[in-house]
Design a protein around this motif. Sequence first.
Motif, PDB file in Angstrom:
ATOM      1  N   VAL A 287     -14.897 -31.907 -41.925  1.00 22.73           N
ATOM      2  CA  VAL A 287     -15.578 -31.008 -42.846  1.00 22.73           C
ATOM      3  C   VAL A 287     -14.990 -29.601 -42.854  1.00 22.73           C
ATOM      4  O   VAL A 287     -15.386 -28.763 -43.666  1.00 22.73           O
ATOM      5  CB  VAL A 287     -17.082 -30.943 -42.509  1.00 22.73           C
ATOM      6  CG1 VAL A 287     -17.734 -32.283 -42.741  1.00 22.73           C
ATOM      7  CG2 VAL A 287     -17.292 -30.491 -41.068  1.00 22.73           C
ATOM      8  N   ASP A 289     -12.088 -28.799 -43.742  1.00 26.64           N
ATOM      9  CA  ASP A 289     -11.331 -28.667 -44.985  1.00 26.64           C
ATOM     10  C   ASP A 289     -12.276 -28.990 -46.127  1.00 26.64           C
ATOM     11  O   ASP A 289     -12.569 -30.156 -46.406  1.00 26.64           O
ATOM     12  CB  ASP A 289     -10.137 -29.616 -44.986  1.00 26.64           C
ATOM     13  CG  ASP A 289      -9.289 -29.475 -46.258  1.00 26.64           C
ATOM     14  OD1 ASP A 289      -9.581 -28.563 -47.068  1.00 26.64           O
ATOM     15  OD2 ASP A 289      -8.345 -30.273 -46.422  1.00 26.64           O
ATOM     16  N   THR A 290     -12.775 -27.955 -46.804  1.00 24.42           N
ATOM     17  CA  THR A 290     -13.804 -28.154 -47.832  1.00 24.42           C
ATOM     18  C   THR A 290     -13.240 -28.565 -49.194  1.00 24.42           C
ATOM     19  O   THR A 290     -13.994 -28.999 -50.064  1.00 24.42           O
ATOM     20  CB  THR A 290     -14.624 -26.864 -48.016  1.00 24.42           C
ATOM     21  OG1 THR A 290     -13.753 -25.802 -48.453  1.00 24.42           O
ATOM     22  CG2 THR A 290     -15.301 -26.466 -46.711  1.00 24.42           C
ATOM     23  N   LYS A 291     -11.936 -28.442 -49.368  1.00 29.32           N
ATOM     24  CA  LYS A 291     -11.336 -28.687 -50.686  1.00 29.32           C
ATOM     25  C   LYS A 291     -11.648 -30.080 -51.243  1.00 29.32           C
ATOM     26  O   LYS A 291     -12.092 -30.200 -52.405  1.00 29.32           O
ATOM     27  CB  LYS A 291      -9.830 -28.462 -50.613  1.00 29.32           C
ATOM     28  CG  LYS A 291      -9.148 -28.474 -51.983  1.00 29.32           C
ATOM     29  CD  LYS A 291      -7.637 -28.344 -51.854  1.00 29.32           C
ATOM     30  CE  LYS A 291      -7.265 -27.040 -51.176  1.00 29.32           C
ATOM     31  NZ  LYS A 291      -5.786 -26.873 -51.096  1.00 29.32           N
ATOM     32  N   PHE A 293     -14.095 -31.966 -50.769  1.00 30.19           N
ATOM     33  CA  PHE A 293     -15.518 -32.095 -51.057  1.00 30.19           C
ATOM     34  C   PHE A 293     -15.899 -31.309 -52.309  1.00 30.19           C
ATOM     35  O   PHE A 293     -16.629 -31.800 -53.166  1.00 30.19           O
ATOM     36  CB  PHE A 293     -16.325 -31.626 -49.841  1.00 30.19           C
ATOM     37  CG  PHE A 293     -16.020 -32.408 -48.592  1.00 30.19           C
ATOM     38  CD1 PHE A 293     -16.618 -33.630 -48.356  1.00 30.19           C
ATOM     39  CD2 PHE A 293     -15.107 -31.932 -47.662  1.00 30.19           C
ATOM     40  CE1 PHE A 293     -16.330 -34.362 -47.227  1.00 30.19           C
ATOM     41  CE2 PHE A 293     -14.811 -32.654 -46.528  1.00 30.19           C
ATOM     42  CZ  PHE A 293     -15.413 -33.873 -46.304  1.00 30.19           C
ATOM     43  N   LEU A 294     -15.393 -30.081 -52.421  1.00 29.40           N
ATOM     44  CA  LEU A 294     -15.683 -29.280 -53.603  1.00 29.40           C
ATOM     45  C   LEU A 294     -15.044 -29.869 -54.857  1.00 29.40           C
ATOM     46  O   LEU A 294     -15.585 -29.749 -55.960  1.00 29.40           O
ATOM     47  CB  LEU A 294     -15.197 -27.843 -53.403  1.00 29.40           C
ATOM     48  CG  LEU A 294     -15.949 -27.022 -52.349  1.00 29.40           C
ATOM     49  CD1 LEU A 294     -15.282 -25.668 -52.157  1.00 29.40           C
ATOM     50  CD2 LEU A 294     -17.406 -26.845 -52.749  1.00 29.40           C
ATOM     51  N   TYR A 323     -22.688 -37.341 -53.036  1.00 29.01           N
ATOM     52  CA  TYR A 323     -22.290 -36.103 -52.339  1.00 29.01           C
ATOM     53  C   TYR A 323     -22.324 -34.927 -53.311  1.00 29.01           C
ATOM     54  O   TYR A 323     -22.834 -33.848 -52.982  1.00 29.01           O
ATOM     55  CB  TYR A 323     -20.892 -36.271 -51.750  1.00 29.01           C
ATOM     56  CG  TYR A 323     -20.529 -35.167 -50.794  1.00 29.01           C
ATOM     57  CD1 TYR A 323     -20.789 -35.283 -49.434  1.00 29.01           C
ATOM     58  CD2 TYR A 323     -19.952 -33.986 -51.245  1.00 29.01           C
ATOM     59  CE1 TYR A 323     -20.478 -34.257 -48.550  1.00 29.01           C
ATOM     60  CE2 TYR A 323     -19.644 -32.950 -50.383  1.00 29.01           C
ATOM     61  CZ  TYR A 323     -19.900 -33.106 -49.037  1.00 29.01           C
ATOM     62  OH  TYR A 323     -19.602 -32.081 -48.164  1.00 29.01           O
ATOM     63  N   LEU A 327     -24.488 -31.356 -53.332  1.00 29.79           N
ATOM     64  CA  LEU A 327     -23.949 -29.997 -53.467  1.00 29.79           C
ATOM     65  C   LEU A 327     -24.714 -29.219 -54.535  1.00 29.79           C
ATOM     66  O   LEU A 327     -25.042 -28.041 -54.344  1.00 29.79           O
ATOM     67  CB  LEU A 327     -22.461 -30.058 -53.836  1.00 29.79           C
ATOM     68  CG  LEU A 327     -21.489 -30.602 -52.788  1.00 29.79           C
ATOM     69  CD1 LEU A 327     -20.073 -30.643 -53.351  1.00 29.79           C
ATOM     70  CD2 LEU A 327     -21.523 -29.770 -51.514  1.00 29.79           C
TER      71      LEU A 327
END
Length: 445
Positions: A287, A289-291, A293-294, A323, A327
């Motif tokens: 987690v 590295d948020t890229k 996920f975003l 997911y 968000l």
Amino acid sequence: MQLEKLSQILRESGIVGAGGAGFPAYAKLDKRADTIILNCAECEPLFKVHRQILEKYAFEVVSALSEVAKTVGAERAIIGIKPTYTDAIDAVKAAIKAYPEVSVSYLPEIYPAGDEVILTYELTGRVIKPGNIPISVGVTVFNVETMYDIYRAINDKAPVTHKYVMVAGEVKNPSVLRVPIGTTHKELVTLCGGPTIKDAVYLVGGPMTGKIGTPHGTITKTTNAVILLPQDHYIVQRKTVNTTTGMKRAMSACCSCRMCTDLCSRNLMGSPINPQEFMHGISHNKVFDTKPFLNTFYCSQCGLCEMYSCMQGLSPASIIAEYRNGLRVKGITPPKEPEFSGVSDKRKYRKVPVARLVRRLGLTKYNVDAPITDKEITPARVTISLSQNIGAASHVIVKKGDTVEAGQLIATAPEDKLGVALHTPIGGRVREINKDFIIIEKIRK
């Protein structure tokens, strides 16, 4: 016609995108558009609704398409269609002779050719960057049934009360029916001769993007198909995997082969969505590295990754959807300046042919004719959802016990919000009203 006048007609007639998304049609009228595209890609396997409407009502559809183009000041209108839809093409070519601004362009026999990003690129060469919509490149897209509804609203003052729906799969007589909104799925199947197997599963929508439904669910303005399948069918198995199970399977089985990303329709168009990196991140708890996920905000939910690409039978699209919803609930929004790599030069080698997809999904036996009919259907009662479009729910203006006539306005578009009106498809008495729906029953004599 003035744009404001046409916009009012579409809003008050309750016209929304009939292809599945349900975006109010009036909100698509935009003077920035120099090109109007009529989407007849019909890329979902088995679907035959829009090509048949276009064949049967070619003049009406082309006439409305021309009117919309002239109203917004567009220079041209393009009918995007696959070359195998020969009957619809012949009808259109006969109809467009009086409309020089309307032309026909052919789409590749791939999935998902009907995605607006892909459709726009294939027909115009214009690239819609991540997070944008077709109007950002001067294009507006309508599907065939929506355009037919626009014609009827303009010329017949007819609101949207019915929907064309394909009934297919394990039914005796696969058909495309024009049915009152609010009719149950079971009633449609009965009209098509009933199921051919016991305990059939109701798939509402397409094999790729549809959801498992019930016999007692009801038709809305965005319902395109009701498909009956055996309980052990591959599609049913894929669509009944819950997210928790899908996560556990990803943690134990994902080998990071990249097939989900290599065949991702939006990734190949330059979008930063990367299913393989997302799956690797959740299965290894990376987690930091948020890229990845975003970037789930840029998934189109076409379903290729989990229905076609993954050799392990994992569920990237479903996990991404849940997911991403999480968000949004937490108030997280897409990156303001997403990465854009441009259309991949590998895309031409990685397009998924529809014929191959049909075989992979185990749908060959169901890929049969489904004749269209306009036979009048009047159910004893309808249950009309108040939320049938992107935007706000409609505001009820009738009361329990009221007597209503077919076509009567029963709910208005909310003021100053994105939304449309609702009309009853049958005459009768208002039996029930709640925050979700209105039930109207025919009066028994």
